[in-house]
Design an enzyme around this catalytic site. Sequence first.
Site, PDB file in Angstrom:
ATOM      1  N   CYS A   1     -17.084   3.002  -8.036  1.00 31.71           N
ATOM      2  CA  CYS A   1     -16.614   2.640  -6.701  1.00 31.71           C
ATOM      3  C   CYS A   1     -17.222   3.514  -5.608  1.00 31.71           C
ATOM      4  O   CYS A   1     -17.142   3.174  -4.426  1.00 31.71           O
ATOM      5  CB  CYS A   1     -15.095   2.687  -6.650  1.00 31.71           C
ATOM      6  SG  CYS A   1     -14.360   1.506  -7.792  1.00 31.71           S
TER       7      CYS A   1
ATOM      8  N   HIS B   1     -12.961   2.803   0.535  1.00 28.15           N
ATOM      9  CA  HIS B   1     -13.110   1.935  -0.626  1.00 28.15           C
ATOM     10  C   HIS B   1     -11.794   1.177  -0.806  1.00 28.15           C
ATOM     11  O   HIS B   1     -10.713   1.751  -0.668  1.00 28.15           O
ATOM     12  CB  HIS B   1     -13.424   2.777  -1.865  1.00 28.15           C
ATOM     13  CG  HIS B   1     -13.322   1.992  -3.126  1.00 28.15           C
ATOM     14  ND1 HIS B   1     -14.037   0.837  -3.323  1.00 28.15           N
ATOM     15  CD2 HIS B   1     -12.573   2.167  -4.239  1.00 28.15           C
ATOM     16  CE1 HIS B   1     -13.734   0.346  -4.513  1.00 28.15           C
ATOM     17  NE2 HIS B   1     -12.846   1.129  -5.086  1.00 28.15           N
TER      18      HIS B   1
ATOM     19  N   ASN C   1     -10.714  -5.423  -5.272  1.00 27.90           N
ATOM     20  CA  ASN C   1     -11.652  -4.305  -5.424  1.00 27.90           C
ATOM     21  C   ASN C   1     -12.974  -4.836  -5.981  1.00 27.90           C
ATOM     22  O   ASN C   1     -13.052  -5.183  -7.155  1.00 27.90           O
ATOM     23  CB  ASN C   1     -11.027  -3.262  -6.360  1.00 27.90           C
ATOM     24  CG  ASN C   1     -11.930  -2.056  -6.579  1.00 27.90           C
ATOM     25  OD1 ASN C   1     -13.082  -2.040  -6.150  1.00 27.90           O
ATOM     26  ND2 ASN C   1     -11.410  -1.051  -7.266  1.00 27.90           N
TER      27      ASN C   1
HETATM   28  N1  COA Z   1       2.544  -7.370 -12.627  1.00 33.10           N
HETATM   29  C1  COA Z   1       3.771  -6.921 -12.924  1.00 33.10           C
HETATM   30  N2  COA Z   1       4.006  -5.707 -13.440  1.00 33.10           N
HETATM   31  C2  COA Z   1       2.946  -4.920 -13.662  1.00 33.10           C
HETATM   32  C3  COA Z   1       1.629  -5.321 -13.368  1.00 33.10           C
HETATM   33  C4  COA Z   1       1.444  -6.608 -12.832  1.00 33.10           C
HETATM   34  N3  COA Z   1       0.236  -7.090 -12.523  1.00 33.10           N
HETATM   35  N4  COA Z   1       0.778  -4.315 -13.678  1.00 33.10           N
HETATM   36  C5  COA Z   1       1.539  -3.315 -14.157  1.00 33.10           C
HETATM   37  N5  COA Z   1       2.838  -3.671 -14.143  1.00 33.10           N
HETATM   38  C6  COA Z   1       3.990  -2.926 -14.587  1.00 33.10           C
HETATM   39  C7  COA Z   1       3.647  -1.836 -15.569  1.00 33.10           C
HETATM   40  O1  COA Z   1       3.502  -2.391 -16.864  1.00 33.10           O
HETATM   41  C8  COA Z   1       4.858  -0.940 -15.454  1.00 33.10           C
HETATM   42  O2  COA Z   1       5.892  -1.474 -16.227  1.00 33.10           O
HETATM   43  P1  COA Z   1       6.786  -0.529 -17.164  1.00 33.10           P
HETATM   44  O3  COA Z   1       7.452   0.425 -16.215  1.00 33.10           O
HETATM   45  O4  COA Z   1       7.691  -1.497 -17.816  1.00 33.10           O
HETATM   46  O5  COA Z   1       5.803   0.119 -18.066  1.00 33.10           O
HETATM   47  C9  COA Z   1       5.242  -1.066 -13.986  1.00 33.10           C
HETATM   48  O6  COA Z   1       4.588  -2.250 -13.504  1.00 33.10           O
HETATM   49  C10 COA Z   1       4.818   0.088 -13.139  1.00 33.10           C
HETATM   50  O7  COA Z   1       3.520   0.425 -13.510  1.00 33.10           O
HETATM   51  P2  COA Z   1       2.718   1.554 -12.766  1.00 33.10           P
HETATM   52  O8  COA Z   1       1.456   1.813 -13.506  1.00 33.10           O
HETATM   53  O9  COA Z   1       3.620   2.689 -12.471  1.00 33.10           O
HETATM   54  O10 COA Z   1       2.415   0.814 -11.403  1.00 33.10           O
HETATM   55  P3  COA Z   1       1.708   1.415 -10.164  1.00 33.10           P
HETATM   56  O11 COA Z   1       2.613   1.377  -9.013  1.00 33.10           O
HETATM   57  O12 COA Z   1       1.009   2.696 -10.469  1.00 33.10           O
HETATM   58  O13 COA Z   1       0.577   0.316  -9.906  1.00 33.10           O
HETATM   59  C11 COA Z   1      -1.781   0.033 -10.246  1.00 33.10           C
HETATM   60  C12 COA Z   1      -0.401   0.055 -10.889  1.00 33.10           C
HETATM   61  C13 COA Z   1      -2.842  -0.216 -11.320  1.00 33.10           C
HETATM   62  C14 COA Z   1      -1.811  -1.083  -9.225  1.00 33.10           C
HETATM   63  C15 COA Z   1      -2.030   1.395  -9.531  1.00 33.10           C
HETATM   64  O14 COA Z   1      -1.728   2.439 -10.405  1.00 33.10           O
HETATM   65  C16 COA Z   1      -3.425   1.548  -9.034  1.00 33.10           C
HETATM   66  O15 COA Z   1      -3.850   0.866  -8.118  1.00 33.10           O
HETATM   67  N6  COA Z   1      -4.175   2.515  -9.562  1.00 33.10           N
HETATM   68  C17 COA Z   1      -5.511   2.780  -9.146  1.00 33.10           C
HETATM   69  C18 COA Z   1      -6.439   1.808  -9.778  1.00 33.10           C
HETATM   70  C19 COA Z   1      -7.799   1.844  -9.193  1.00 33.10           C
HETATM   71  O16 COA Z   1      -7.970   2.136  -8.045  1.00 33.10           O
HETATM   72  N7  COA Z   1      -8.820   1.518  -9.983  1.00 33.10           N
HETATM   73  C20 COA Z   1     -10.157   1.343  -9.565  1.00 33.10           C
HETATM   74  C21 COA Z   1     -10.931   2.580  -9.452  1.00 33.10           C
HETATM   75  S1  COA Z   1     -11.037   3.184  -7.844  1.00 33.10           S
END
Ligand code: COA
Length: 329
Positions: free
Chosen positions: A111, A252, A282
């Site tokens: 990224c 980004h 993204n």
């Molecule tokens: N729909 C519904 N629930 C979802 C889900 C979706 N699409 N994706 C994850 N969940 C669930 C998880 O399974 C978790 O459930 P659990 O508590 O029963 O295990 C719950 O939501 C919370 O998950 P969590 O990982 O704490 O969510 P979050 O608020 O951190 O959001 C991301 C998840 C991936 C959106 C976030 O962590 C993120 O954006 N991270 C950075 C990713 C990124 O930028 N990647 C590219 C590189 S720059």
Amino acid sequence: MTATITSIAHYLPPDVYDNSYFESYLDTSNEWILERTGIHQRRFAKSGATSDLIVPAAEQCIAKRGISKDEIDCIIVATVTPDHFFPSTAAVVQNKLGLKNAWGFDLSAACSGFVFALTTAAGLVESGVCRNVLLCGADKMSSIVNFQDRNQAILFGDGAGVCLIEKSNDSSMGMLDHILRLDGSGGQFLHMVAGGSFKPASAETVANGEHYIYQDGKNVFKYAVVGMAEVTVEIMKRNNMKSEDVNWLVPHQANHRIITATAERMGISREQVMINIDKYGNTTAATIPICLSEWLEKGLLKKGHNVILASFGAGFTWGAVYLKWNMND
Ligand code: COA
């Protein structure tokens, strides 16, 4: 002497996928995706490769500048989804566009690919090695996303942004500063397990889904917030910029909450931030040039604006670039 962006264009595949697409087969909801990521829709290319996203954007970028293709002497493609391991996607683009005087290479910084490649291209121009660099940030993320994993399927999209980097006649304009970082200890949180020399592709790696993105979203989120704030605040400080001096933060586009946290640490308002994650998700190396190109088209990005680009990605890679914008559309 500084280097500057002299033309920019972008391309997004036409097929739009709303959050309802994922609701139809995954345990997810439009509300969850919007609230946790800010993403409403994204584009996926139904066919073709990353070079096919680049070519239309590059054609437009070169035409806007009004130079001959023969004048381009280098192509850099920032991508994590190259058409092939080899030859480089730069070579494929060279051939498809007929850039007969260009050399080039791919740059892998996930990224942060655009920010790393922009700094590289500027160095090539400032040192006199190149006159015109065609800089492409492009990813066909749909080729490596696990569409059965709700933690990642909803995040990504496909797209390309292409710009030309040339010498600036006015050294107070263009690329004025950069801070780039690399910390390989972060690789464990965001990578592709198999397909490389570490673990070559086999029936077993495919069966295990190891050719898809592996992501520990929570940890990536945490490091991204800290990393982007660190470099953006530092670049403002060493260029004596106050929050009101920043016309545009171009972050980004990974998660709306990461963008907001970065803007808050910089003390800038929502109106000073380019955000289009809602429409495209993204697109990895393409997010920043797509923003720049769109805001220029809309007439909101103007000559003389102070622009800070900020990125965070796999590696970990992260960085910030300070540009004094040097062109009108
Ligand atoms: N729909 C519904 N629930 C979802 C889900 C979706 N699409 N994706 C994850 N969940 C669930 C998880 O399974 C978790 O459930 P659990 O508590 O029963 O295990 C719950 O939501 C919370 O998950 P969590 O990982 O704490 O969510 P979050 O608020 O951190 O959001 C991301 C998840 C991936 C959106 C976030 O962590 C993120 O954006 N991270 C950075 C990713 C990124 O930028 N990647 C590219 C590189 S720059």
